[in-house]
Write an enzyme that holds these catalytic residues in place. Structure first.
Site, PDB file in Angstrom:
ATOM      1  CB  CYS A  77      -0.885   0.116   0.892  1.00 51.38           C
ATOM      2  SG  CYS A  77      -2.032   1.125   1.680  1.00 51.38           S
ATOM      3  CB  CYS A  80       0.267   2.187   3.963  1.00 52.86           C
ATOM      4  SG  CYS A  80      -1.548   1.284   3.893  1.00 52.86           S
TER       5      CYS A  80
END
Length: 159
Positions: A77, A80
């Site tokens: 991600c 993230c």
């Protein structure tokens, strides 16, 4: 006539050790970075986010009465990874009062699913044994710090 019940702040809180899962009684208001687990002697709180697994998350949700935030993330991600430095900075900033944890949703799929996530990153805040907030999406440094501070100031945990 019965007197009205007043809410009092507990004198101690029960904190789950992120390393061994033991429950530790810690006085409210004590600098968490100064405490260690009575069983494994690991620090109760650190100035960096601590990676946890599903078993420790479950223990935190069911037994911990302190203040903590869990970042549910995934290695693939991009948002993230972008938020990770801000989350680490927030962990350093709040270490004496609030513990910050990370849960890899790929490695702990059942735990992540139990939280009802719609995507990563997602931040979930807990205080006094209850979930108090759920925030989906990456946050920048100042916005993240402000979000955490606002949640826990209203609970009397951060001043």
């Amino acid at each position: 006539m019965k007197p009205a019940k007043t809410q009092t702040t507990p004198a101690s809180q029960m904190l789950v050790c992120h390393a061994c899962g033991s429950i530790n009684r810690v006085p409210v208001g004590r600098d968490l970075t100064q405490g260690t687990c009575g069983k494994c002697k690991k620090p109760i709180a650190t100035e960096v986010p601590v990676e946890i697994d599903g078993a420790i998350l479950n223990r935190l949700q069911t037994r911990d009465t302190g203040a903590f935030v869990v970042d549910i993330w995934a290695p693939w991600c991009g948002p993230c990874r972008m938020m990770a430095p801000a989350y680490a900075k927030a962990a350093s900033h709040f270490a004496s009062d609030i513990r910050l944890f990370k849960l890899n949703s790929d490695a702990n799929q059942a735990a992540a699913a139990s939280l009802g996530l719609r995507g990563v990153p997602t931040l979930i805040a807990f205080a006094r044994g209850k979930q108090i907030a759920h925030q989906a999406g990456a946050q920048s440094g100042e916005a993240l710090t402000a979000w955490i501070k606002s949640l826990f100031t209203s609970k009397g945990i951060v001043t």
